[in-house]
Write a protein that holds these residues in place. Structure first.
Motif, PDB file in Angstrom:
ATOM      1  N   PRO A 120     -10.150  47.932   7.941  1.00 49.00           N
ATOM      2  CA  PRO A 120     -10.691  46.786   8.686  1.00 49.00           C
ATOM      3  C   PRO A 120     -11.642  47.174   9.805  1.00 49.00           C
ATOM      4  N   THR A 121     -11.562  48.402  10.286  1.00 47.31           N
ATOM      5  CA  THR A 121     -12.418  48.823  11.405  1.00 47.31           C
ATOM      6  C   THR A 121     -13.883  48.923  11.020  1.00 47.31           C
ATOM      7  N   LEU A 122     -14.199  48.848   9.733  1.00 45.92           N
ATOM      8  CA  LEU A 122     -15.603  48.951   9.340  1.00 45.92           C
ATOM      9  C   LEU A 122     -16.425  47.811   9.931  1.00 45.92           C
ATOM     10  N   LEU A 123     -15.772  46.678  10.228  1.00 46.43           N
ATOM     11  CA  LEU A 123     -16.486  45.542  10.795  1.00 46.43           C
ATOM     12  C   LEU A 123     -16.923  45.787  12.238  1.00 46.43           C
ATOM     13  N   ASN A 124     -16.376  46.833  12.858  1.00 46.47           N
ATOM     14  CA  ASN A 124     -16.742  47.165  14.237  1.00 46.47           C
ATOM     15  C   ASN A 124     -17.593  48.426  14.322  1.00 46.47           C
ATOM     16  N   ASN A 125     -18.116  48.858  13.183  1.00 49.86           N
ATOM     17  CA  ASN A 125     -18.823  50.126  13.151  1.00 49.86           C
ATOM     18  C   ASN A 125     -20.051  49.982  12.262  1.00 49.86           C
TER      19      ASN A 125
END
Length: 273
Positions: A60-65
């Motif tokens: 899910p962290t891909l949305l912040n990177n």
């Protein structure tokens, strides 16, 4: 390896098109090429949409990177989609038999997508941006299904109704919200991008949103009765206004009170607006 997957994807969808042409199409379908093209687009949307859901679920962290994302599956997914868009661009531009004017909007869309995705494939950077863009394919599953229903002259029934609802919801979520959110991220974090790729993104994202807005209005006009009634009322109101203006102009001529100056002023105002 990147180019091999792109070529394999291009070949796969070409073979799928050949296989689909072997099946009998419904009698109601008037345009065979469009029937085949939409089915291939639906297959790609299903693969890409489910692939994006998988990528977001496991990371899910891909949305912040915007920059780093080291899951190979996501990179391969972008390669696969690039191969598909090359296939579809050729299918639309060469095999459809349509004029360049008729297919220009779709070809422009494919050109922008291919350009953005090719940068990711060649450099290996900005994978999260491409994955967010591919979230649009979640809506395309329902959008292309809607086209298939309508080409087969199926305008109602439980399956069409359920698909219609999911199409409108996912259209708003993934063609407006996700693209607008990513455009905002690109602008705020522009220091993480090269100047060339930044310019490409900030020009292509608004273009995509405008194209999607026009498409969304078409969907609403055909699938939402309240929106259709509102359009008809607005059209009737505009027509009445035009008829009223025409009558006033005619009366002015008949009474000798029609003046040139106010008309010239109105023309200037319309140009300024």
């Amino acid at each position: 390896m990147a180019y091999e997957i792109m070529f394999a994807s291009f070949t796969f969808f070409s073979i799928m098109r050949y296989l689909i042409t072997r099946f009998t199409i419904p009698d109601a379908v008037q345009h065979k090429w469009r029937w085949y093209n939409v089915w291939i687009s639906w297959i790609h949307a299903l693969c890409a949409g489910l692939g994006c859901i998988y990528c977001v679920s496991i990371e899910p962290t891909l949305l912040n990177n915007l920059q780093d994302y080291d899951i190979r599956f996501a990179y391969n997914l972008i390669e696969m989609s690039t191969g598909y868009f090359w296939y579809d661009a050729i299918d639309v531009g060469v095999l459809s038999g349509s004029s360049l004017k008729e297919s220009l909007i779709l070809l422009c869309h494919h050109f922008v997508v291919i350009l953005c995705f090719t940068v990711v494939v060649v450099t290996g950077d900005h994978v999260p941006i491409a994955i967010v863009c591919l979230l649009v394919e979640i809506n395309s599953i329902f959008l292309h299904a809607r086209q298939i229903f309508r080409m087969a002259k199926i305008y109602d029934g439980p399956f069409y109704t359920v698909n219609k609802i999911f199409n409108i919801i996912t259209f708003f979520m993934f063609r407006f919200v996700s693209l607008s959110w990513m455009l905002r991220r690109v602008i705020l974090d522009r220091s993480e991008l090269s100047i060339g790729y930044f310019i490409l993104l900030v020009t292509s994202f608004p273009l995509m949103i405008v194209i999607n807005f026009g498409l969304f209005l078409q969907v609403l006009a055909k699938d939402v009765p309240a929106f259709t009634v509102l359009q008809k009322l607005q059209g009737s109101k505009n027509q009445n206004r035009k008829e009223k203006d025409a009558c006033e102009t005619l009366n002015g001529h008949m009474n000798g009170t029609h003046q040139t100056k106010p008309v010239m002023k109105a023309e200037v105002v319309s140009k300024l607006e």
